[in-house]
Write a protein that holds these residues in place. Structure first.
Motif, PDB file in Angstrom:
ATOM      1  N   GLU A   1      19.766  23.011  -2.014  1.00 14.06           N
ATOM      2  CA  GLU A   1      18.345  23.205  -2.254  1.00 14.06           C
ATOM      3  C   GLU A   1      17.987  22.825  -3.694  1.00 14.06           C
ATOM      4  O   GLU A   1      18.812  22.885  -4.598  1.00 14.06           O
ATOM      5  CB  GLU A   1      17.960  24.665  -2.006  1.00 14.06           C
ATOM      6  N   GLY A   2      16.722  22.465  -3.846  1.00 10.00           N
ATOM      7  CA  GLY A   2      16.258  22.136  -5.197  1.00 10.00           C
ATOM      8  C   GLY A   2      15.644  20.753  -5.270  1.00 10.00           C
ATOM      9  O   GLY A   2      15.455  20.068  -4.256  1.00 10.00           O
ATOM     10  N   LEU A   3      15.341  20.347  -6.482  1.00 11.83           N
ATOM     11  CA  LEU A   3      14.713  19.051  -6.732  1.00 11.83           C
ATOM     12  C   LEU A   3      15.786  17.990  -6.916  1.00 11.83           C
ATOM     13  O   LEU A   3      16.710  18.160  -7.726  1.00 11.83           O
ATOM     14  CB  LEU A   3      13.832  19.131  -7.982  1.00 11.83           C
ATOM     15  N   HIS A   4      15.678  16.892  -6.183  1.00 12.93           N
ATOM     16  CA  HIS A   4      16.663  15.817  -6.252  1.00 12.93           C
ATOM     17  C   HIS A   4      15.959  14.478  -6.507  1.00 12.93           C
ATOM     18  O   HIS A   4      14.843  14.250  -6.032  1.00 12.93           O
ATOM     19  CB  HIS A   4      17.449  15.721  -4.940  1.00 12.93           C
ATOM     20  N   GLY A   5      16.634  13.633  -7.240  1.00 13.71           N
ATOM     21  CA  GLY A   5      16.124  12.294  -7.486  1.00 13.71           C
ATOM     22  C   GLY A   5      16.740  11.304  -6.511  1.00 13.71           C
ATOM     23  O   GLY A   5      17.892  11.450  -6.087  1.00 13.71           O
ATOM     24  N   VAL A   6      15.965  10.312  -6.120  1.00 16.25           N
ATOM     25  CA  VAL A   6      16.424   9.280  -5.197  1.00 16.25           C
ATOM     26  C   VAL A   6      16.377   7.934  -5.909  1.00 16.25           C
ATOM     27  O   VAL A   6      15.375   7.594  -6.549  1.00 16.25           O
ATOM     28  CB  VAL A   6      15.547   9.237  -3.929  1.00 16.25           C
TER      29      VAL A   6
ATOM     30  N   ASP B   1       0.811  -1.212   0.000  1.00 15.14           N
ATOM     31  CA  ASP B   1       0.000   0.000   0.000  1.00 15.14           C
ATOM     32  C   ASP B   1       0.846   1.263   0.000  1.00 15.14           C
ATOM     33  O   ASP B   1       0.312   2.376  -0.017  1.00 15.14           O
ATOM     34  CB  ASP B   1      -0.967   0.012   1.189  1.00 15.14           C
ATOM     35  N   GLY B   2       2.171   1.119   0.031  1.00 16.77           N
ATOM     36  CA  GLY B   2       3.064   2.273  -0.008  1.00 16.77           C
ATOM     37  C   GLY B   2       3.254   2.986   1.308  1.00 16.77           C
ATOM     38  O   GLY B   2       3.989   3.972   1.379  1.00 16.77           O
ATOM     39  N   VAL B   3       2.589   2.494   2.366  1.00 18.18           N
ATOM     40  CA  VAL B   3       2.668   3.122   3.693  1.00 18.18           C
ATOM     41  C   VAL B   3       3.232   2.113   4.684  1.00 18.18           C
ATOM     42  O   VAL B   3       2.771   0.968   4.733  1.00 18.18           O
ATOM     43  CB  VAL B   3       1.280   3.596   4.163  1.00 18.18           C
TER      44      VAL B   3
ATOM     45  N   PHE C   1      13.443  -8.854  -4.740  1.00 19.03           N
ATOM     46  CA  PHE C   1      12.829  -7.645  -4.213  1.00 19.03           C
ATOM     47  C   PHE C   1      13.203  -6.448  -5.091  1.00 19.03           C
ATOM     48  O   PHE C   1      14.257  -6.427  -5.730  1.00 19.03           O
ATOM     49  CB  PHE C   1      13.286  -7.381  -2.784  1.00 19.03           C
ATOM     50  N   ALA C   2      12.329  -5.430  -5.093  1.00 21.13           N
ATOM     51  CA  ALA C   2      12.594  -4.221  -5.872  1.00 21.13           C
ATOM     52  C   ALA C   2      11.763  -3.074  -5.314  1.00 21.13           C
ATOM     53  O   ALA C   2      10.783  -3.283  -4.590  1.00 21.13           O
ATOM     54  CB  ALA C   2      12.264  -4.439  -7.346  1.00 21.13           C
ATOM     55  N   LEU C   3      12.153  -1.854  -5.667  1.00 17.93           N
ATOM     56  CA  LEU C   3      11.385  -0.676  -5.280  1.00 17.93           C
ATOM     57  C   LEU C   3      10.023  -0.733  -5.962  1.00 17.93           C
ATOM     58  O   LEU C   3       9.920  -1.045  -7.151  1.00 17.93           O
ATOM     59  CB  LEU C   3      12.133   0.588  -5.697  1.00 17.93           C
ATOM     60  N   ALA C   4       8.953  -0.447  -5.210  1.00 22.82           N
ATOM     61  CA  ALA C   4       7.610  -0.461  -5.771  1.00 22.82           C
ATOM     62  C   ALA C   4       7.540   0.476  -6.978  1.00 22.82           C
ATOM     63  O   ALA C   4       8.076   1.589  -6.960  1.00 22.82           O
ATOM     64  CB  ALA C   4       6.590  -0.055  -4.717  1.00 22.82           C
ATOM     65  N   ALA C   5       6.868   0.031  -8.032  1.00 23.47           N
ATOM     66  CA  ALA C   5       6.889   0.735  -9.314  1.00 23.47           C
ATOM     67  C   ALA C   5       6.305   2.143  -9.244  1.00 23.47           C
ATOM     68  O   ALA C   5       6.721   3.041  -9.979  1.00 23.47           O
ATOM     69  CB  ALA C   5       6.141  -0.087 -10.358  1.00 23.47           C
ATOM     70  N   ASP C   6       5.319   2.378  -8.388  1.00 20.60           N
ATOM     71  CA  ASP C   6       4.646   3.683  -8.339  1.00 20.60           C
ATOM     72  C   ASP C   6       5.209   4.605  -7.267  1.00 20.60           C
ATOM     73  O   ASP C   6       4.564   5.578  -6.875  1.00 20.60           O
ATOM     74  CB  ASP C   6       3.145   3.490  -8.120  1.00 20.60           C
ATOM     75  N   THR C   7       6.418   4.348  -6.809  1.00 17.75           N
ATOM     76  CA  THR C   7       7.018   5.152  -5.742  1.00 17.75           C
ATOM     77  C   THR C   7       7.484   6.515  -6.257  1.00 17.75           C
ATOM     78  O   THR C   7       8.093   6.602  -7.331  1.00 17.75           O
ATOM     79  CB  THR C   7       8.224   4.414  -5.130  1.00 17.75           C
ATOM     80  N   GLN C   8       7.195   7.553  -5.497  1.00 14.82           N
ATOM     81  CA  GLN C   8       7.692   8.885  -5.826  1.00 14.82           C
ATOM     82  C   GLN C   8       9.177   8.946  -5.486  1.00 14.82           C
ATOM     83  O   GLN C   8       9.575   8.784  -4.339  1.00 14.82           O
ATOM     84  CB  GLN C   8       6.925   9.939  -5.025  1.00 14.82           C
TER      85      GLN C   8
ATOM     86  N   LEU D   1      10.699   4.674   1.077  1.00  8.51           N
ATOM     87  CA  LEU D   1      11.010   3.830  -0.078  1.00  8.51           C
ATOM     88  C   LEU D   1      10.441   2.432   0.158  1.00  8.51           C
ATOM     89  O   LEU D   1      11.098   1.577   0.755  1.00  8.51           O
ATOM     90  CB  LEU D   1      12.526   3.774  -0.289  1.00  8.51           C
ATOM     91  N   PRO D   2       9.216   2.186  -0.291  1.00 12.92           N
ATOM     92  CA  PRO D   2       8.619   0.856  -0.105  1.00 12.92           C
ATOM     93  C   PRO D   2       9.236  -0.177  -1.047  1.00 12.92           C
ATOM     94  O   PRO D   2       9.308   0.036  -2.259  1.00 12.92           O
ATOM     95  CB  PRO D   2       7.139   1.086  -0.431  1.00 12.92           C
ATOM     96  N   ILE D   3       9.698  -1.263  -0.469  1.00 15.38           N
ATOM     97  CA  ILE D   3      10.290  -2.355  -1.244  1.00 15.38           C
ATOM     98  C   ILE D   3       9.304  -3.520  -1.253  1.00 15.38           C
ATOM     99  O   ILE D   3       8.767  -3.903  -0.222  1.00 15.38           O
ATOM    100  CB  ILE D   3      11.631  -2.805  -0.621  1.00 15.38           C
TER     101      ILE D   3
END
Length: 220
Positions: free
Chosen positions: A48-53, A7-9, A64-71, A86-88
């Motif tokens: 400061e600014g927008l960063h990717g994770v 559920d991402g939470v 296992f992998a990072l959930a596909a719809d993760t921001q 980071l939901p795995i």
């Protein structure tokens, strides 16, 4: 964290994943570190600014992998702490090929035709809303990816061949702690072949205990 219910939470009973490599991109440099034993990580002195994770999949447990719809982007502001979860998820897979079971023995033989362009469906026997479709490719190969653990009905909806007809759905079970995978050779019957009495009616998806076909289990 291990997102067991997808559920991402993060729930109280969902454990963190230690030793996972997390990378932050943005600006002139990349920062990387490993999560601690409870799955937490802290990266300081970010501009400061927008960063990717990013998560290094090689640092995750097998399957296992990072959930596909993760921001995976975060905005950093001076004087503020930015939190990103980071939901795995555990990635299950059902794969194999579809073929015409010419002699009706349920086993594939090299002389039997493989079905290319057949339309297949995989449906959860526990939640009908979880339904997936795909089309078999060269040599009848198919794959359903990123599946949660559970029981599924697998069937051929359309054979794409005038020489073949679909058989009732079969049950596939994905279970295991490290890897969820089932390899299934999915049979169709020759056109005009007579079904055995036990195979004439497909099992009801809503109540898999009645008329349940042979079960195929997959575990590491």
């Amino acid at each position: 964290f291990y997102d067991q219910n997808r559920d991402g939470v993060r729930q109280e009973d969902e454990p963190g994943i230690g030793g996972m490599i997390v990378r932050v991109k943005g600006g002139r440099k990349k920062l990387a570190l490993r999560t601690d034993g409870e799955g937490y990580f802290t990266i300081q002195n970010i501009s400061e600014g927008l960063h990717g994770v990013q998560v290094d999949n090689r640092s995750l447990p097998l399957g296992f992998a990072l959930a596909a719809d993760t921001q995976t982007k975060a905005t950093i502001r001076e004087g503020f702490i930015t939190t990103i979860d980071l939901p795995i998820v555990q990635r299950g897979q059902v794969r194999g090929f579809a073929f015409v079971d010419g002699n009706g023995d349920g086993e594939y033989e090299s002389s039997e035709q493989r079905l290319e362009g057949a339309r297949l469906r995989l449906t959860s026997s526990e939640d009908e809303a979880l339904s997936y479709e795909t089309v078999s490719t060269s040599f009848g190969q198919y794959a359903f990816d990123d599946l949660p653990a559970g029981k599924y009905w697998l069937e051929i909806l359309a054979t794409n061949s005038p020489k073949a007809q679909s058989l009732p759905a079969i049950e596939v079970t994905l279970e295991g702690e490290e890897e969820l995978m089932a390899r299934v050779r999915l049979a169709a019957r020759p056109a005009g072949a007579v079904l055995l009495a036990k195979d004439k009616d497909p099992p009801p998806i809503s109540d898999p205990e009645e008329g349940k076909p042979a079960e195929i289990s997959a575990s590491p």
